[in-house]
Design a protein around this motif. Structure first.
Motif, PDB file in Angstrom:
ATOM      1  N   ARG A   1       0.881  -1.161   0.000  1.00  0.00           N
ATOM      2  CA  ARG A   1       0.000   0.000   0.000  1.00  0.00           C
ATOM      3  C   ARG A   1       0.921   1.214   0.000  1.00  0.00           C
ATOM      4  NH1 ARG A   1      -1.593   3.230   4.843  1.00  0.00           N
ATOM      5  NH2 ARG A   1       0.408   3.960   4.134  1.00  0.00           N
ATOM      6  N   GLN A   2       0.864   1.978  -1.089  1.00  0.00           N
ATOM      7  CA  GLN A   2       1.738   3.141  -1.221  1.00  0.00           C
ATOM      8  C   GLN A   2       1.348   4.204  -0.204  1.00  0.00           C
ATOM      9  OE1 GLN A   2       4.062   1.580  -2.996  1.00  0.00           O
ATOM     10  NE2 GLN A   2       4.360   3.383  -4.244  1.00  0.00           N
ATOM     11  N   PRO A   3       2.278   5.119   0.134  1.00  0.00           N
ATOM     12  CA  PRO A   3       1.923   6.182   1.083  1.00  0.00           C
ATOM     13  C   PRO A   3       0.813   7.067   0.538  1.00  0.00           C
ATOM     14  CG  PRO A   3       4.146   6.480   0.223  1.00  0.00           C
ATOM     15  CD  PRO A   3       3.699   5.142  -0.223  1.00  0.00           C
ATOM     16  N   LEU A   4      -0.005   7.605   1.460  1.00  0.00           N
ATOM     17  CA  LEU A   4      -1.135   8.432   1.060  1.00  0.00           C
ATOM     18  C   LEU A   4      -0.892   9.911   1.306  1.00  0.00           C
ATOM     19  CD1 LEU A   4      -4.012   6.234   2.486  1.00  0.00           C
ATOM     20  CD2 LEU A   4      -3.180   6.301   0.168  1.00  0.00           C
ATOM     21  N   ILE A   5       0.038  10.234   2.222  1.00  0.00           N
ATOM     22  CA  ILE A   5       0.346  11.639   2.516  1.00  0.00           C
ATOM     23  C   ILE A   5       1.845  11.851   2.420  1.00  0.00           C
ATOM     24  CG2 ILE A   5      -1.645  12.072   3.970  1.00  0.00           C
ATOM     25  CD1 ILE A   5       0.071  11.590   6.391  1.00  0.00           C
ATOM     26  N   LEU A   6       2.248  13.126   2.292  1.00  0.00           N
ATOM     27  CA  LEU A   6       3.659  13.478   2.225  1.00  0.00           C
ATOM     28  C   LEU A   6       4.340  13.163   3.549  1.00  0.00           C
ATOM     29  CD1 LEU A   6       3.204  16.913   0.516  1.00  0.00           C
ATOM     30  CD2 LEU A   6       4.261  14.926  -0.511  1.00  0.00           C
ATOM     31  N   ARG A   7       5.636  12.907   3.474  1.00  0.00           N
ATOM     32  CA  ARG A   7       6.343  12.533   4.703  1.00  0.00           C
ATOM     33  C   ARG A   7       6.487  13.741   5.620  1.00  0.00           C
ATOM     34  NH1 ARG A   7      11.643  14.435   4.592  1.00  0.00           N
ATOM     35  NH2 ARG A   7      12.334  15.072   2.527  1.00  0.00           N
TER      36      ARG A   7
ATOM     37  N   GLU B   1      -5.016   2.040   7.302  1.00  0.00           N
ATOM     38  CA  GLU B   1      -5.010   3.486   7.510  1.00  0.00           C
ATOM     39  C   GLU B   1      -3.891   3.886   8.452  1.00  0.00           C
ATOM     40  OE1 GLU B   1      -8.847   4.546   8.872  1.00  0.00           O
ATOM     41  OE2 GLU B   1      -9.845   3.883   7.036  1.00  0.00           O
TER      42      GLU B   1
ATOM     43  N   LEU C   1       0.341   6.609   7.402  1.00  0.00           N
ATOM     44  CA  LEU C   1      -0.064   7.067   6.073  1.00  0.00           C
ATOM     45  C   LEU C   1       1.096   7.571   5.238  1.00  0.00           C
ATOM     46  CD1 LEU C   1      -3.363   8.941   6.874  1.00  0.00           C
ATOM     47  CD2 LEU C   1      -3.090   6.648   5.970  1.00  0.00           C
TER      48      LEU C   1
ATOM     49  N   PHE D   1      10.802   4.301   2.677  1.00  0.00           N
ATOM     50  CA  PHE D   1       9.884   5.369   3.101  1.00  0.00           C
ATOM     51  C   PHE D   1       8.471   5.047   2.655  1.00  0.00           C
ATOM     52  CE2 PHE D   1       9.930   6.714  -1.264  1.00  0.00           C
ATOM     53  CZ  PHE D   1      11.238   6.509  -1.667  1.00  0.00           C
TER      54      PHE D   1
ATOM     55  N   ARG E   1      -2.740   7.327  -6.183  1.00  0.00           N
ATOM     56  CA  ARG E   1      -3.139   8.605  -5.600  1.00  0.00           C
ATOM     57  C   ARG E   1      -1.942   9.538  -5.477  1.00  0.00           C
ATOM     58  NH1 ARG E   1      -6.384  11.223  -1.551  1.00  0.00           N
ATOM     59  NH2 ARG E   1      -4.734  11.967  -0.209  1.00  0.00           N
TER      60      ARG E   1
ATOM     61  N   LEU F   1       0.219  12.269  -3.581  1.00  0.00           N
ATOM     62  CA  LEU F   1       0.413  12.495  -2.151  1.00  0.00           C
ATOM     63  C   LEU F   1      -0.061  13.883  -1.773  1.00  0.00           C
ATOM     64  CD1 LEU F   1       3.933  10.964  -1.634  1.00  0.00           C
ATOM     65  CD2 LEU F   1       1.737   9.918  -1.283  1.00  0.00           C
ATOM     66  N   THR F   2      -0.727  13.978  -0.624  1.00  0.00           N
ATOM     67  CA  THR F   2      -1.198  15.275  -0.136  1.00  0.00           C
ATOM     68  C   THR F   2      -0.651  15.487   1.275  1.00  0.00           C
ATOM     69  OG1 THR F   2      -3.199  14.135   0.566  1.00  0.00           O
ATOM     70  CG2 THR F   2      -3.314  15.334  -1.490  1.00  0.00           C
ATOM     71  N   ASP F   3      -0.856  16.709   1.788  1.00  0.00           N
ATOM     72  CA  ASP F   3      -0.372  17.009   3.141  1.00  0.00           C
ATOM     73  C   ASP F   3      -1.182  16.285   4.197  1.00  0.00           C
ATOM     74  OD1 ASP F   3       0.715  20.346   2.482  1.00  0.00           O
ATOM     75  OD2 ASP F   3       1.889  18.634   3.195  1.00  0.00           O
ATOM     76  N   THR F   4      -2.506  16.232   3.962  1.00  0.00           N
ATOM     77  CA  THR F   4      -3.382  15.588   4.945  1.00  0.00           C
ATOM     78  C   THR F   4      -4.286  14.603   4.227  1.00  0.00           C
ATOM     79  OG1 THR F   4      -4.869  17.465   4.687  1.00  0.00           O
ATOM     80  CG2 THR F   4      -3.423  17.477   6.604  1.00  0.00           C
TER      81      THR F   4
ATOM     82  N   ILE G   1     -10.398   7.638   4.495  1.00  0.00           N
ATOM     83  CA  ILE G   1      -8.985   7.392   4.218  1.00  0.00           C
ATOM     84  C   ILE G   1      -8.822   6.154   3.339  1.00  0.00           C
ATOM     85  CG2 ILE G   1      -6.740   6.974   5.230  1.00  0.00           C
ATOM     86  CD1 ILE G   1      -7.712   8.412   7.709  1.00  0.00           C
ATOM     87  N   TRP G   2      -9.540   5.073   3.651  1.00  0.00           N
ATOM     88  CA  TRP G   2      -9.383   3.845   2.867  1.00  0.00           C
ATOM     89  C   TRP G   2     -10.738   3.233   2.598  1.00  0.00           C
ATOM     90  CZ3 TRP G   2      -5.248   2.164   0.418  1.00  0.00           C
ATOM     91  CH2 TRP G   2      -5.282   0.887  -0.140  1.00  0.00           C
TER      92      TRP G   2
ATOM     93  N   TYR H   1     -12.695   0.134   2.242  1.00  0.00           N
ATOM     94  CA  TYR H   1     -12.508  -1.275   2.563  1.00  0.00           C
ATOM     95  C   TYR H   1     -13.375  -2.206   1.733  1.00  0.00           C
ATOM     96  CZ  TYR H   1      -9.461  -0.283   6.474  1.00  0.00           C
ATOM     97  OH  TYR H   1      -8.400   0.119   7.234  1.00  0.00           O
TER      98      TYR H   1
END
Lengths: 319, 145
Positions: free
Chosen positions: A80-86, A187, A190, A319, B126, B128-131, B136-137, B139
């Motif tokens: 599952r790739q990251p969803l938010i910036l690090r 979840e 992220l 990461f 997707r 990447l975003t800040d928040t 979120i997922w 299911y």
């Protein structure tokens, strides 16, 4: 337009097929090219991954592939790739603040009376932000210091309320799953890449990537997809990253785990295929798999056997 | 608060426009061509606004600034090197696996090197975003057929 491209492509494949040495004679018309266009994808709806079907479209078999006494096994590195910036490191945060203050201090003078209409909401918001900034700034410009006192007087109670109402609420980067440390949740963490590991009902080497034997008329991608579906259920939207394996692992089979007594494979070669999950969740079948976890590369060390981790860690993202 | 738009020297643009004979370019003049003095103000903002003042730092401040910039470049360089090293390790694993596959089974190897003809990038990848988003997922429970 699309049909022209498809016809040309079909002619090209026909040509190349006739050149390829065919041990199994595949009749050409049946090998229809999957139209993997965006238009087609828009209509499709049930979960359909991109696993190739060319090799097993006609001939299928459930006989395990064994070559030179080695079982050929396809494993799946499902991420599952990251969803938010690090998160920014402290140095990065400090540096960005420094640059912002430098830019603001050395910028060309800004004519607020030109850009903002007198008495507008935007002008009010600008004045409030200026007041805040001159309050926070350690080395405030002289203009800011003189102006801030004037601006504070001009701001009324209703201006402050209006500014608060227009604030946008952002969602939390640390989720409920992070706080509960729920390793089965997708979840969690992220900002990191999560990998699927499954637990087999045995005490030694129980945690590993999902894997299973390749059948005789299958290729690696198909085998990995089939094994994932059998072991982890079909409630997952997967996408395989090409047909090329990303890593391999050889091991000797312990005598107890012989499946086929006639050819008696003594060893096994696992080839790992890379895939992404976009939605859905694992459903254990409780026969081969009893538990699962979505873990980062660092956390995998706590679950998986040490020599297995050493063999597979280079395939995984930091990461 | 003094206006930042005090006209200093005549810029090249204003000279050009004056030479072209555009009305209202004389000092202190306002055109009634469009009946609108706001155009003058816009021209003043665009062409007559003074340039950014040159940054003056003491030698100490300059040394500090230089050190900060060097540290930043160093950190970024290290980060990029780590990323490159990670990619190199991944590639090496892939290369070894393909060499092993070629030695093991020519048919499987040929299948693995054949690229899918009409491969498209998955739309579900997707950005990447800040928040994270509200949901979120997904299911996806078993409401599917």
């Amino acid at each position: 337009m699309l049909s022209i491209i498809r016809r040309q492509g079909l002619r090209a494949t026909m040509g190349s097929l006739s050149q390829v040495a065919t041990r199994t004679a595949l009749p050409a018309p049946r090998l229809a090219m999957a139209a993997r266009s965006y238009a087609a994808a828009a209509n499709a709806s049930p979960i359909k991954s991109n696993i190739s079907t060319t090799s097993s479209s006609l001939v299928s078999s459930t006989k395990d592939l064994v070559i030179n006494g080695n079982r050929i096994i396809a494993g799946a590195v499902l991420s599952r790739q990251p969803l938010i910036l690090r998160d920014l490191t402290p140095f990065e945060q400090e540096y960005f603040t420094y640059q912002k203050n430098l830019e603001r201090g050395n910028a060309a003078p800004f004519g607020a009376e030109f850009y903002f209409k007198k008495g507008s909401v935007a002008e009010r918001r600008w004045k409030q932000q200026e007041a805040e900034r001159s309050g926070n700034a350690t080395s405030a410009s002289s203009r800011g210091k003189e102006a801030s006192s004037q601006m504070e007087d001009e701001l009324s109670e209703e201006d402050r309320v209006a500014a608060l109402e227009s604030k946008i609420a952002f969602n939390d980067r640390v989720t409920e799953a992070d706080r509960k440390n729920d390793v089965r949740s997708l979840e969690r963490s992220l900002a990191r890449t999560l990998y699927l590991i499954v637990k087999k009902p045995r005490d030694q080497h129980s945690w590993q990537f999902p894997q299973g034997g390749v059948h005789v008329c299958e290729n690696l991608q198909e085998a990995a997809g089939r094994e994932l579906q059998e072991e982890c259920g079909s409630n997952m939207d997967l996408w395989f990253v090409g047909r090329v394996p990303i890593g391999h692992y050889n091991y000797k089979l312990p005598n107890a785990v012989k499946t086929d007594s006639t050819s008696a494979p003594t060893g096994a070669k696992v080839f790992f295929m890379k895939a992404h999950i976009f939605s859905g969740q694992v459903k254990v079948d409780n026969k081969e798999i009893v538990d699962f976890a979505w873990v980062t590369k660092q956390e995998m060390k706590d679950y998986v056997a040490p020599e297995y981790y050493e063999a597979v860690k280079d395939m995984l993202s930091d990461f | 608060m003094s206006s930042p738009f005090i006209r200093s020297a005549v810029t090249a643009k204003t000279a050009l426009m004056r030479a072209a004979g555009r009305p209202g370019m004389k000092k202190g003049g306002s055109t009634s061509l469009n009946g609108d003095a706001r155009n003058d103000l816009i021209k003043k903002v665009l062409f007559d606004a003074p340039a950014r003042p040159p940054v003056r730092l003491s030698s100490e401040d300059m040394a500090r600034h230089e050190t900060i910039e060097r540290a930043w470049k160093l950190v970024r360089q290290q980060h990029k090197q780590e990323q490159a090293a990670g990619l190199a390790r991944k590639f090496e694993m892939m290369r070894k696996a393909n060499a092993e596959l070629e030695a093991t089974s020519p048919l499987l190897f040929k299948h693995s090197q054949t690229k899918e003809r009409n491969a498209v990038f998955p739309r579900q990848l997707r950005t990447l975003t800040d928040t994270p988003p509200k949901q979120i997922w997904n299911y996806r429970e078993a409401t599917k057929a």
